[in-house]
Design a protein around this motif. Structure first.
Motif, PDB file in Angstrom:
ATOM      1  N   LYS A 176      -9.620  -1.154  -2.064  1.00  0.00           N
ATOM      2  CA  LYS A 176      -9.852  -0.818  -0.664  1.00  0.00           C
ATOM      3  C   LYS A 176      -9.350   0.594  -0.407  1.00  0.00           C
ATOM      4  N   ILE A 177      -9.807   1.162   0.673  1.00  0.00           N
ATOM      5  CA  ILE A 177      -9.351   2.490   1.079  1.00  0.00           C
ATOM      6  C   ILE A 177      -8.015   2.336   1.792  1.00  0.00           C
ATOM      7  N   LYS A 178      -7.035   3.117   1.361  1.00  0.00           N
ATOM      8  CA  LYS A 178      -5.696   3.070   1.949  1.00  0.00           C
ATOM      9  C   LYS A 178      -5.654   3.896   3.232  1.00  0.00           C
ATOM     10  N   GLU A 179      -4.560   3.785   3.960  1.00  0.00           N
ATOM     11  CA  GLU A 179      -4.399   4.502   5.231  1.00  0.00           C
ATOM     12  C   GLU A 179      -4.523   6.014   5.059  1.00  0.00           C
ATOM     13  N   ASP A 180      -4.143   6.529   3.894  1.00  0.00           N
ATOM     14  CA  ASP A 180      -4.221   7.979   3.682  1.00  0.00           C
ATOM     15  C   ASP A 180      -5.619   8.441   3.264  1.00  0.00           C
ATOM     16  N   GLY A 181      -6.574   7.499   3.226  1.00  0.00           N
ATOM     17  CA  GLY A 181      -7.955   7.837   2.901  1.00  0.00           C
ATOM     18  C   GLY A 181      -8.301   7.780   1.425  1.00  0.00           C
ATOM     19  N   THR A 182      -7.303   7.519   0.574  1.00  0.00           N
ATOM     20  CA  THR A 182      -7.565   7.414  -0.858  1.00  0.00           C
ATOM     21  C   THR A 182      -7.869   5.963  -1.231  1.00  0.00           C
ATOM     22  N   LEU A 183      -8.493   5.794  -2.374  1.00  0.00           N
ATOM     23  CA  LEU A 183      -8.838   4.471  -2.866  1.00  0.00           C
ATOM     24  C   LEU A 183      -7.658   3.886  -3.645  1.00  0.00           C
ATOM     25  N   GLU A 184      -7.423   2.589  -3.482  1.00  0.00           N
ATOM     26  CA  GLU A 184      -6.359   1.929  -4.230  1.00  0.00           C
ATOM     27  C   GLU A 184      -6.589   2.101  -5.733  1.00  0.00           C
ATOM     28  N   THR A 185      -5.512   2.201  -6.474  1.00  0.00           N
ATOM     29  CA  THR A 185      -5.605   2.165  -7.929  1.00  0.00           C
ATOM     30  C   THR A 185      -5.831   0.717  -8.347  1.00  0.00           C
ATOM     31  N   ARG A 186      -6.204   0.513  -9.599  1.00  0.00           N
ATOM     32  CA  ARG A 186      -6.376  -0.862 -10.100  1.00  0.00           C
ATOM     33  C   ARG A 186      -5.089  -1.653  -9.955  1.00  0.00           C
ATOM     34  N   CYS A 187      -3.979  -1.021 -10.237  1.00  0.00           N
ATOM     35  CA  CYS A 187      -2.663  -1.653 -10.138  1.00  0.00           C
ATOM     36  C   CYS A 187      -2.372  -2.063  -8.690  1.00  0.00           C
ATOM     37  N   GLU A 188      -2.624  -1.183  -7.740  1.00  0.00           N
ATOM     38  CA  GLU A 188      -2.397  -1.481  -6.322  1.00  0.00           C
ATOM     39  C   GLU A 188      -3.305  -2.614  -5.849  1.00  0.00           C
ATOM     40  N   THR A 189      -4.559  -2.622  -6.308  1.00  0.00           N
ATOM     41  CA  THR A 189      -5.492  -3.683  -5.927  1.00  0.00           C
ATOM     42  C   THR A 189      -4.998  -5.025  -6.446  1.00  0.00           C
ATOM     43  N   CYS A 190      -4.534  -5.050  -7.683  1.00  0.00           N
ATOM     44  CA  CYS A 190      -4.036  -6.283  -8.282  1.00  0.00           C
ATOM     45  C   CYS A 190      -2.835  -6.823  -7.497  1.00  0.00           C
ATOM     46  N   LEU A 191      -1.904  -5.953  -7.140  1.00  0.00           N
ATOM     47  CA  LEU A 191      -0.737  -6.387  -6.356  1.00  0.00           C
ATOM     48  C   LEU A 191      -1.143  -6.889  -4.971  1.00  0.00           C
TER      49      LEU A 191
END
Length: 139
Positions: free
Chosen positions: A9-24
């Motif tokens: 998903k797109i994070k608040e700062d406008g960047t896309l989550e990394t695979r690691c962030e998506t998994c968490l």
């Protein structure tokens, strides 16, 4: 443990989550994790998991898996955190029973020795990780 089908998903700062962030994120959307160690009884969250379970980014493994074995059809990107924990101290329960029916500890030997025959292979997405863990033991 978690078979979430999450997408970045797109994070608040406008960047896309990394695979690691998506998994968490997916993990905590679907599973409640509690740590019970002596007097410590704490719910594990995205904010404290690294400290309480000594989770590091290098504990995250990623691979692409053919979801229809042998066909090359429907390649899926799978991510998994591999962390050694004491199963008597860390308790998992489902937060979302709509997507998942059960959360359980899996034994590597059970996955390796499973022979589904003509039935659907429920461990097909875990086997690449098992191969990795067998070659790179967790300390």
């Amino acid at each position: 443990m978690n078979n979430a089908e999450g997408h970045p998903k797109i994070k608040e700062d406008g960047t896309l989550e990394t695979r690691c962030e998506t998994c968490l994120r997916e993990l905590f959307e679907e599973v409640l994790i509690e740590l019970k160690r002596g007097r410590i009884h704490e719910r594990i969250s995205k904010e404290n998991i690294c400290n309480l379970l000594h989770l590091k980014k290098d504990h995250f493994e990623h691979c692409r898996v053919d979801s229809k074995l042998g066909t090359g059809d429907k390649m899926r990107s799978i991510g998994l955190f591999i962390v050694r924990v004491n199963e008597n101290e860390v308790k998992f329960s489902l937060n979302d029973t709509k997507e998942n029916k059960v959360v359980e500890w899996l034994k590597i030997d059970d996955i390796i020795q499973n022979n589904p025959g003509s039935r659907r292979d429920i461990y097909v997405t875990l086997r690449p990780f098992i191969k990795y863990v067998n070659k790179h033991p967790i300390h």
